[in-house]
Design a protein around this motif. Sequence first.
Motif, PDB file in Angstrom:
ATOM      1  N   THR B  46       0.836  -1.206   0.000  1.00 20.32           N
ATOM      2  CA  THR B  46       0.000   0.000   0.000  1.00 20.32           C
ATOM      3  C   THR B  46       0.867   1.250   0.000  1.00 20.32           C
ATOM      4  N   TRP B  74      -1.896   2.199   9.015  1.00 18.45           N
ATOM      5  CA  TRP B  74      -2.759   1.419   8.126  1.00 18.45           C
ATOM      6  C   TRP B  74      -4.030   1.043   8.872  1.00 18.45           C
ATOM      7  N   THR B  78      -5.528  -3.028   2.283  1.00 23.95           N
ATOM      8  CA  THR B  78      -5.905  -2.991   0.870  1.00 23.95           C
ATOM      9  C   THR B  78      -6.273  -4.407   0.438  1.00 23.95           C
ATOM     10  N   ASP B  82      -9.301  -3.496  -5.087  1.00 23.34           N
ATOM     11  CA  ASP B  82      -9.406  -2.102  -4.625  1.00 23.34           C
ATOM     12  C   ASP B  82      -8.840  -1.142  -5.670  1.00 23.34           C
ATOM     13  N   LEU B  84      -7.286   2.442  -5.637  1.00 24.10           N
ATOM     14  CA  LEU B  84      -6.755   3.407  -4.662  1.00 24.10           C
ATOM     15  C   LEU B  84      -6.504   4.769  -5.303  1.00 24.10           C
ATOM     16  N   ASN B 113      -9.678   3.893  -0.657  1.00 19.32           N
ATOM     17  CA  ASN B 113     -10.147   2.912  -1.630  1.00 19.32           C
ATOM     18  C   ASN B 113     -11.406   3.442  -2.344  1.00 19.32           C
ATOM     19  N   VAL B 119      -7.095   3.533   3.734  1.00 18.84           N
ATOM     20  CA  VAL B 119      -6.234   2.360   3.924  1.00 18.84           C
ATOM     21  C   VAL B 119      -4.847   2.753   4.442  1.00 18.84           C
TER      22      VAL B 119
END
Lengths: 134, 134
Positions: B46, B74, B78, B82, B84, B113, B119
């Motif tokens: 991520t 976090w 994720t 997803d 992002l 997301n 996230v």
Amino acid sequence: MSGVYRVEQDSIKTFAAEFDPQPFHLDAPAAQASIFGGLAASGWHTAAITMRLMVTGGLPFAAGIIGLGGEIVWPRPTRAGDILRVESEIVEILPSRSKPNQAVVKVRSTTLNQDGETVQVFIGKILAFKRAAA
Amino acid sequence: MSGVYRVEQDSIKTFAAEFDPQPFHLDAPAAQASIFGGLAASGWHTAAITMRLMVTGGLPFAAGIIGLGGEIVWPRPTRAGDILRVESEIVEILPSRSKPNQAVVKVRSTTLNQDGETVQVFIGKILAFKRAAA
């Protein structure tokens, strides 16, 4: 203490092309002219390698290393040919108030190159579970 | 506001195999039985995707995005599929005392997301340079 990981020039460029496409991570001549003075790995590459060393080096968390976040610093870049290792120590254990079998464990992980220079310090918060009583 | 990045299941597993080889990042059935309740991307994946979105989304730093470190969290993982995106805002500008053309810029970057759920939050310190006077 973890194992070691040798960082190849090609892997610096491959990681950067996918996740951090900036000239000083992709191209040695461009990097030479930048503040880095030579090809430098993305800090996120150093972070990812550090995680690999932590996972494969066997930090003693039964349910795995489940990171909640933390503080990261990159005092100097990782270079092609560097051989990295990680030294981790537990800084603090914060038991959960609501879940008696859980705690947040603060771990300071220092990533060092072959000359003993620090390329990253990560003070991470890891979600930990008590082992079931025997 | 950045562009968007769709996270494929295969890329979650590929990243994890290289950098975070734990069952909940590698194997859907194992992840189902874990605290994640299903395949979850490594937090470092991520973070790397977030960096890609920051670099390609054109944060206005002339010399590039040179990260010194920061705080990362976090709040949720994720997942495969997803999409992002990253929203960044400058929190603080700290001029260098010794180097008049440099500053450290604190940037808060929130990675969201497709449902608008966070996230990752990264409050990063970026080394910035003044543009030369015209």
